[in-house]
Motif scaffolding. Sequence first.
Motif, PDB file in Angstrom:
ATOM      1  N   UNK A   4       0.837  -1.212   0.000  1.00  0.00           N
ATOM      2  CA  UNK A   4       0.000   0.000   0.000  1.00  0.00           C
ATOM      3  C   UNK A   4       0.869   1.257   0.000  1.00  0.00           C
ATOM      4  N   UNK A   5       2.025   1.182   0.680  1.00  0.00           N
ATOM      5  CA  UNK A   5       2.952   2.319   0.659  1.00  0.00           C
ATOM      6  C   UNK A   5       3.477   2.542  -0.768  1.00  0.00           C
ATOM      7  N   UNK A   6       3.785   1.430  -1.473  1.00  0.00           N
ATOM      8  CA  UNK A   6       4.249   1.555  -2.862  1.00  0.00           C
ATOM      9  C   UNK A   6       3.152   2.099  -3.765  1.00  0.00           C
ATOM     10  N   UNK A   7       1.905   1.742  -3.447  1.00  0.00           N
ATOM     11  CA  UNK A   7       0.767   2.109  -4.275  1.00  0.00           C
ATOM     12  C   UNK A   7       0.344   3.565  -4.056  1.00  0.00           C
ATOM     13  N   UNK A   8       0.663   4.115  -2.878  1.00  0.00           N
ATOM     14  CA  UNK A   8       0.191   5.462  -2.500  1.00  0.00           C
ATOM     15  C   UNK A   8       1.173   6.517  -3.000  1.00  0.00           C
ATOM     16  N   UNK A   9       0.748   7.428  -3.872  1.00  0.00           N
ATOM     17  CA  UNK A   9       1.663   8.454  -4.385  1.00  0.00           C
ATOM     18  C   UNK A   9       1.860   9.626  -3.420  1.00  0.00           C
ATOM     19  N   UNK A  52      18.008   0.609   6.732  1.00  0.00           N
ATOM     20  CA  UNK A  52      17.838   1.421   5.518  1.00  0.00           C
ATOM     21  C   UNK A  52      16.781   2.491   5.758  1.00  0.00           C
ATOM     22  N   UNK A  53      15.673   2.105   6.417  1.00  0.00           N
ATOM     23  CA  UNK A  53      14.594   3.048   6.712  1.00  0.00           C
ATOM     24  C   UNK A  53      15.070   4.177   7.606  1.00  0.00           C
ATOM     25  N   UNK A  94       2.744  11.715  -0.191  1.00  0.00           N
ATOM     26  CA  UNK A  94       3.854  11.509   0.744  1.00  0.00           C
ATOM     27  C   UNK A  94       3.373  11.191   2.152  1.00  0.00           C
ATOM     28  N   UNK A  95       2.366  11.916   2.639  1.00  0.00           N
ATOM     29  CA  UNK A  95       1.908  11.697   4.017  1.00  0.00           C
ATOM     30  C   UNK A  95       1.293  10.310   4.165  1.00  0.00           C
ATOM     31  N   UNK A  96       0.472   9.930   3.180  1.00  0.00           N
ATOM     32  CA  UNK A  96      -0.132   8.594   3.240  1.00  0.00           C
ATOM     33  C   UNK A  96       0.925   7.505   3.129  1.00  0.00           C
ATOM     34  N   UNK A 151       4.344   3.217   5.729  1.00  0.00           N
ATOM     35  CA  UNK A 151       5.714   2.780   6.034  1.00  0.00           C
ATOM     36  C   UNK A 151       5.912   2.611   7.533  1.00  0.00           C
ATOM     37  N   UNK A 152       5.303   3.534   8.318  1.00  0.00           N
ATOM     38  CA  UNK A 152       5.398   3.412   9.778  1.00  0.00           C
ATOM     39  C   UNK A 152       4.732   2.118  10.256  1.00  0.00           C
ATOM     40  N   UNK A 153       3.559   1.803   9.677  1.00  0.00           N
ATOM     41  CA  UNK A 153       2.885   0.557  10.057  1.00  0.00           C
ATOM     42  C   UNK A 153       3.723  -0.657   9.649  1.00  0.00           C
ATOM     43  N   UNK A 154       4.342  -0.545   8.461  1.00  0.00           N
ATOM     44  CA  UNK A 154       5.223  -1.638   8.010  1.00  0.00           C
ATOM     45  C   UNK A 154       6.337  -1.853   9.011  1.00  0.00           C
ATOM     46  N   UNK A 155       6.903  -0.760   9.532  1.00  0.00           N
ATOM     47  CA  UNK A 155       7.998  -0.869  10.499  1.00  0.00           C
ATOM     48  C   UNK A 155       7.522  -1.519  11.795  1.00  0.00           C
ATOM     49  N   UNK A 156       6.294  -1.179  12.226  1.00  0.00           N
ATOM     50  CA  UNK A 156       5.756  -1.795  13.440  1.00  0.00           C
ATOM     51  C   UNK A 156       5.567  -3.300  13.256  1.00  0.00           C
ATOM     52  N   UNK A 157       5.026  -3.694  12.127  1.00  0.00           N
ATOM     53  CA  UNK A 157       4.850  -5.130  11.876  1.00  0.00           C
ATOM     54  C   UNK A 157       6.211  -5.829  11.743  1.00  0.00           C
ATOM     55  N   UNK A 158       7.211  -5.088  11.226  1.00  0.00           N
ATOM     56  CA  UNK A 158       8.552  -5.669  11.124  1.00  0.00           C
ATOM     57  C   UNK A 158       9.070  -6.004  12.524  1.00  0.00           C
ATOM     58  N   UNK A 159       8.829  -5.102  13.479  1.00  0.00           N
ATOM     59  CA  UNK A 159       9.261  -5.373  14.871  1.00  0.00           C
ATOM     60  C   UNK A 159       8.578  -6.626  15.399  1.00  0.00           C
ATOM     61  N   UNK A 160       7.283  -6.746  15.099  1.00  0.00           N
ATOM     62  CA  UNK A 160       6.544  -7.916  15.587  1.00  0.00           C
ATOM     63  C   UNK A 160       7.091  -9.200  14.964  1.00  0.00           C
ATOM     64  N   UNK A 161       7.386  -9.146  13.680  1.00  0.00           N
ATOM     65  CA  UNK A 161       7.930 -10.330  13.003  1.00  0.00           C
ATOM     66  C   UNK A 161       9.291 -10.690  13.570  1.00  0.00           C
ATOM     67  N   UNK A 162      10.122  -9.664  13.841  1.00  0.00           N
ATOM     68  CA  UNK A 162      11.473  -9.911  14.359  1.00  0.00           C
ATOM     69  C   UNK A 162      11.433 -10.671  15.688  1.00  0.00           C
TER      70      UNK A 162
END
Length: 548
Positions: free
Chosen positions: A174-179, A217-218, A181-183, A188-199
């Motif tokens: 969805x981040x790639x799909x959204x042109x 990288x982020x 910047x704020x969206x 991306x922030x949600x992606x980072x939160x889920x990344x923490x959960x996966x880790x």
Amino acid sequence: MDLFFIFVKKILKIMEGRKHLYILILAVLSFCPSFLPAMSERNLRILSELDQTISQKAVWQGERETRIRMLKNRLHKTMDPGRKYLLCDSLFIEYLHYQADSSLHYLNEKAACLAADPALGSKAGILINRSEVLGVMGMYFEALQELHNVNVQELEEPVLAYYYGVCKRIEGWMADYTPEAEGKKKYLDRTDLYRDSVLKMMDSEIDQTIMKAERLILHHQADSAVRLLTGCLEKSPAKQQKIYVYYTLSDAYDALGDVENRIYWLAQTAILDLKTAVREYAALQRLARLLYEQGDLERAYRYLNCSMEDAVACNARLRFLEVTEFYPIIDRAYVAKENRERLMMHRMLLLVSVLAVMLIVLLSWLWIWMRKLSAMRKELYTANRELQVVNDQLEQTGKIKEVYIVRYLERCVSYLEKLEHYRRLLEKLAMASKIDELFKMIRSEQFLRDERKKFYGEFDKSFLDLFPNFVEDFNLLLVEDGRIYPKPHELLNTELRIFALIRLGVTDTTQIAHFLGYSLATVYSYRSKMRNRAKGDKDHFEQDVMKL
């Protein structure tokens, strides 16, 4: 939506026809100097390997199709619900990034098996599966709706890790799909939160390293991410893990602004994507964009076409939209390049035509001069032959003159001596008053006959010294029953002597008669008789004699 994809497939077929034309044009223009920016030897090698892999794409996809057919055959033969459930799950996975519609179909089959026997698995697993395949198809709202229906509190750890992983991927898509910047930042922030959960729930050290590198990288620490991922490659990761390592490395080098390394790792990722026969991928189209920016329009066009074909075949809407967003730009550039190349080809053809005309004119001119030169050589050869004949004749004439001058001088001296001897003899007779004997000697012709006979003998000997084969050659000019030969005690007879003088160039009958002491009628008679015996042309008989 299905009609939309049918329309797109037709467009691809049309484009495929154009692609062959482009490739043909580029093949012709490959002989022209290249104006592409310089690229490292390593990147040239890896791009060449990628080109080869794309050309064999049907082989890799054929291997996947073979696996799928085997699974389908087993599915059709089995009656065991548990076995059927597992086979549907395997087909779901095989089709997931290859043909999303079919993946969804076998997921529904799997859900039907679970509905018949709830002990086979969990409903939450089905929901997460459906969310994943809908995400691949670009149906993000529906995918999130499926995830919202999952009761996270009831999930066991392996399924929970799978749940967070799917959430992370969908938020990333969805981040790639959204042109906007704020969206994009929100996703991306949600992606980072889920990344923490996966880790927190990952057991694999390599997978953990990849996640940590993504976070670095982020947070603008791409150097550290490169070090982590390079070390990860030394641990012999599995093929799927290697794909993620390569792709994340390309992102790290993108953050560092290192174009050469980004091209290399994107190409590595694309090679593995194609060899594992997935159709939902991002590396190849991103590499196409990068190569377009580097000026390699031909490769960029081919890679983008390959990406579009696979995205349409997989029904991966995000990947298709990524390609179609960029495709008009590269297509216009490609058309412009095609126009430039066509103009260049027209100029080259014009130049080649002019050169061909000049070459034809030059060849014609050379051909004319070669013919003239050939004629001149023939004339020169004929002149040389004639000159050689003249030289031979002059040499022979000189030899004749030399021989006959010497003989003439000797004969003159001999005649003077004989005349002196004859004078003294007559003087003695006169002084002795032997008048009768004196008159007898004066009236006698014996002296002249003896001298003439000696003269003929010396002439014959001298002539045959110069022309030893004259008698044989002369007889070859006559018919067989008309040939003449001298008597055993003679060298030449009268007829041969007449034509010996003709061979020496004395052709006047009066001179011949005077020289030999014959009458004109006798000489005419002999000459006429020999002409009548000639084997060839009688009018040219004496000319043939002079050539002996």
